[in-house]
Design a protein around this motif. Structure first.
Motif, PDB file in Angstrom:
ATOM      1  N   MET A   1       0.844  -1.183   0.000  1.00  0.00           N
ATOM      2  CA  MET A   1       0.000   0.000   0.000  1.00  0.00           C
ATOM      3  C   MET A   1       0.887   1.244   0.000  1.00  0.00           C
ATOM      4  O   MET A   1       1.847   1.339   0.788  1.00  0.00           O
ATOM      5  CB  MET A   1      -0.901  -0.027   1.235  1.00  0.00           C
ATOM      6  CG  MET A   1      -1.872   1.123   1.272  1.00  0.00           C
ATOM      7  SD  MET A   1      -3.085   0.912   2.571  1.00  0.00           S
ATOM      8  CE  MET A   1      -2.387   1.940   3.813  1.00  0.00           C
ATOM      9  N   VAL A   2       0.583   2.188  -0.856  1.00  0.00           N
ATOM     10  CA  VAL A   2       1.350   3.415  -0.947  1.00  0.00           C
ATOM     11  C   VAL A   2       1.256   4.182   0.364  1.00  0.00           C
ATOM     12  O   VAL A   2       0.175   4.380   0.910  1.00  0.00           O
ATOM     13  CB  VAL A   2       0.839   4.306  -2.113  1.00  0.00           C
ATOM     14  CG1 VAL A   2       1.565   5.620  -2.129  1.00  0.00           C
ATOM     15  CG2 VAL A   2       1.007   3.592  -3.432  1.00  0.00           C
ATOM     16  N   GLY A   3       2.398   4.581   0.893  1.00  0.00           N
ATOM     17  CA  GLY A   3       2.432   5.355   2.126  1.00  0.00           C
ATOM     18  C   GLY A   3       2.513   4.527   3.390  1.00  0.00           C
ATOM     19  O   GLY A   3       2.641   5.068   4.482  1.00  0.00           O
ATOM     20  N   ALA A   4       2.444   3.192   3.274  1.00  0.00           N
ATOM     21  CA  ALA A   4       2.454   2.339   4.465  1.00  0.00           C
ATOM     22  C   ALA A   4       3.772   2.447   5.223  1.00  0.00           C
ATOM     23  O   ALA A   4       3.777   2.496   6.454  1.00  0.00           O
ATOM     24  CB  ALA A   4       2.176   0.888   4.073  1.00  0.00           C
ATOM     25  N   ALA A   5       4.876   2.478   4.500  1.00  0.00           N
ATOM     26  CA  ALA A   5       6.185   2.582   5.170  1.00  0.00           C
ATOM     27  C   ALA A   5       6.303   3.922   5.897  1.00  0.00           C
ATOM     28  O   ALA A   5       6.806   3.988   7.020  1.00  0.00           O
ATOM     29  CB  ALA A   5       7.312   2.436   4.151  1.00  0.00           C
ATOM     30  N   ALA A   6       5.823   4.979   5.276  1.00  0.00           N
ATOM     31  CA  ALA A   6       5.875   6.304   5.903  1.00  0.00           C
ATOM     32  C   ALA A   6       5.000   6.347   7.145  1.00  0.00           C
ATOM     33  O   ALA A   6       5.398   6.880   8.184  1.00  0.00           O
ATOM     34  CB  ALA A   6       5.446   7.382   4.902  1.00  0.00           C
ATOM     35  N   THR A   7       3.815   5.771   7.056  1.00  0.00           N
ATOM     36  CA  THR A   7       2.906   5.756   8.208  1.00  0.00           C
ATOM     37  C   THR A   7       3.524   4.989   9.373  1.00  0.00           C
ATOM     38  O   THR A   7       3.458   5.427  10.527  1.00  0.00           O
ATOM     39  CB  THR A   7       1.558   5.130   7.811  1.00  0.00           C
ATOM     40  OG1 THR A   7       0.997   5.904   6.744  1.00  0.00           O
ATOM     41  CG2 THR A   7       0.592   5.096   8.969  1.00  0.00           C
ATOM     42  N   SER A   8       4.155   3.884   9.080  1.00  0.00           N
ATOM     43  CA  SER A   8       4.827   3.092  10.110  1.00  0.00           C
ATOM     44  C   SER A   8       5.979   3.883  10.735  1.00  0.00           C
ATOM     45  O   SER A   8       6.172   3.868  11.960  1.00  0.00           O
ATOM     46  CB  SER A   8       5.350   1.796   9.499  1.00  0.00           C
ATOM     47  OG  SER A   8       6.070   1.056  10.441  1.00  0.00           O
ATOM     48  N   ALA A   9       6.734   4.584   9.906  1.00  0.00           N
ATOM     49  CA  ALA A   9       7.857   5.384  10.407  1.00  0.00           C
ATOM     50  C   ALA A   9       7.363   6.539  11.273  1.00  0.00           C
ATOM     51  O   ALA A   9       8.009   6.898  12.267  1.00  0.00           O
ATOM     52  CB  ALA A   9       8.685   5.911   9.241  1.00  0.00           C
TER      53      ALA A   9
END
Length: 98
Positions: A1-9
């Motif tokens: 999902m786009v943005g999932a890594a950023a949201t987790s960070a």
């Protein structure tokens, strides 16, 4: 999902700095290399751009701020990549640029 890594960070940074004094405004600056900015970062950037434009009177100041941030991210990415390759020479010109 786009943005999932950023949201987790973002969540990880919030936990890391949860004890920061309340006199500070904390916005976790998280951007995926090829993805979108998280909404908080976009809002912070828009506010900073607005203030820089008001302060300088230059309507291009917000764009210049965005360009500086982009260059800083590119330099950081280059430094990360160069830090993972073995020292074999041939990178002197690249290092001088950074």
């Amino acid at each position: 999902m786009v943005g999932a890594a950023a949201t987790s960070a973002v969540q990880a940074k919030r936990r890391k700095y949860e004890n920061l004094d309340s006199s500070f405004i904390f916005v976790p600056y998280v951007v995926e290399t090829l993805g979108p900015w998280v909404p908080e970062v976009r809002a912070l950037f828009k506010e900073l751009s607005k203030r820089v434009i008001e302060s300088t009177g230059d309507p291009r100041a917000g764009s210049y701020l965005g360009q500086r941030i982009s260059l800083a991210m590119q330099r950081g990415n280059a430094a990360s990549i160069l830090g993972t390759v073995p020292r074999c020479g041939g990178f002197e010109d690249v290092l001088d640029f950074i």
